[in-house]
Design an enzyme around this catalytic site. Structure first.
Site, short mmCIF file in Angstrom:
data_model
loop_
_atom_site.label_atom_id
_atom_site.label_comp_id
_atom_site.label_asym_id
_atom_site.label_seq_id
_atom_site.Cartn_x
_atom_site.Cartn_y
_atom_site.Cartn_z
CE1 TYR B 149 33.01 31.36 -46.14
CE2 TYR B 149 33.08 29.04 -45.54
CZ TYR B 149 33.29 30.03 -46.46
OH TYR B 149 33.77 29.73 -47.71
CB SER B 152 27.33 33.82 -44.97
OG SER B 152 28.49 33.06 -45.30
#
Lengths: 76, 245
Positions: B149, B152
């Site tokens: 996460y 990203s």
């Protein structure tokens, strides 16, 4: 899926656990190595190895590895 | 200018409109007079929201190039784009699944970038258009279990800075919002995978307490509006003071 294999996977997931040191009756939440990272890691291990999405609450509610395995095997 | 005139005659696309943040942003912008085009993967939720707000809608998966092209073809020219779609797999790297990592990068980083590429190629962004991408405080701070996460979102912010420079000559702006813990379904889903104690400890790290979707919506409104006309390439933390510690 066997309880023996699950215990091995659990031992591998949680840091600082001696392989072969845990049994079906082990109360895992009392282990010295049991902390928030261990919770996160066991959940991820079960997802990756057993394709079961455990919730943190399930880990909190089970007593022994055998009970936890029953939850995992019952959900797969 | 009254709140209902702020985005009068402005067309704004919201991607990920059916999530907690996207939905709140859509309602906020509608109250400020925007004409909305909504996109999301949950068709039932999308239909209900578009009906509530009198908005156009198109249910597409932005990681699918054909569906993305379909969206870019179907809509008119835009004054603003908000990308609020996101997924947050929680797993230590040792147990990170290929599919979860790929989905995370595709939805959170690749999708927003390719959507803007497609909109630019089809000349669907008006001069002066403002692009707002939803990032996260995770992009700048390490947290066990969040490698995919965090990567990203850090990638998204890096892309935003580059895109901001590319689009500045056209007067277009690109900015990110980095929310902290906001009460949404995605946060609730992530919380199921960490212990209650870890969650409680995390929440204590917010000097102003836990945020609400409306806090992020207000920031998105600012970045989409003329009030931020000299702001581009930045990431605005909306995190109750989490990141200043």
């Amino acid at each position: 899926m066997s309880l023996e294999k699950f215990i091995e996977d659990f031992e591998e997931a949680v840091e600082d656990i001696e392989p072969g040191s845990l049994t079906a009756a082990t109360k895992y939440r009392g282990l010295e190595a049991w902390d928030s990272l261990a919770v996160l890691t066991v959940i991820a291990m079960v997802d990756a190895e057993y394709d079961v999405r455990l919730k943190a609450d399930t880990l909190k509610n089970c007593e022994t590895l055998e009970a936890l395995f029953a939850q995992v095997s019952g959900s797969s | 200018m009254s709140g209902s005139d702020k985005f009068k005659n402005k067309q704004i696309l919201i991607v990920g409109a059916t999530g907690g943040l996207g939905c709140s942003i859509a309602r906020h912008l509608k109250c400020e007079g925007a004409s909305l085009v909504l996109s999301g993967r949950n068709e039932a939720k999308l239909n209900a929201l578009s009906q509530e707000l009198g908005a156009e809608s198109l249910s597409v998966d932005l990681s699918d190039s054909a569906e993305r092209a379909q969206l870019a073809d179907a809509i008119g020219t835009l004054d603003g784009v908000v990308c609020a779609a996101g997924v947050a797999p929680v797993a230590p790297v040792r147990y990170l699944k290929d599919a979860d990592l790929e989905a995370c990068l595709n939805v959170n980083t690749v999708g927003p970038l390719l959507l803007i590429r497609d909109l630019l190629r089809k000349k669907k962004l008006n001069p002066g258009a403002s692009i707002v991408w939803l990032s996260s405080v995770a992009s700048a701070r390490g947290a066990a279990g969040y490698a995919a996460y965090a990567a990203s979102k850090a990638g998204l912010e890096a892309s935003a800075r580059c895109l901001a420079l590319e689009l500045a000559p056209k007067g277009m702006r690109v900015n990110c919002i980095a929310p902290g813990m906001i009460e949404t379904e995605m946060a609730a889903s992530a919380a199921e995978r960490i212990s209650g104690e870890a969650l409680a400890a995390h929440l204590k790290a917010y000097p102003l307490g836990v945020g609400q979707p409306a806090d992020v919506a207000a920031a998105a409104s600012f970045l989409l509006s003329e009030a931020s006309r000299w702001v581009t390439g930045v990431t605005l933390p909306v995190d109750g003071g989490f990141s200043i510690q």
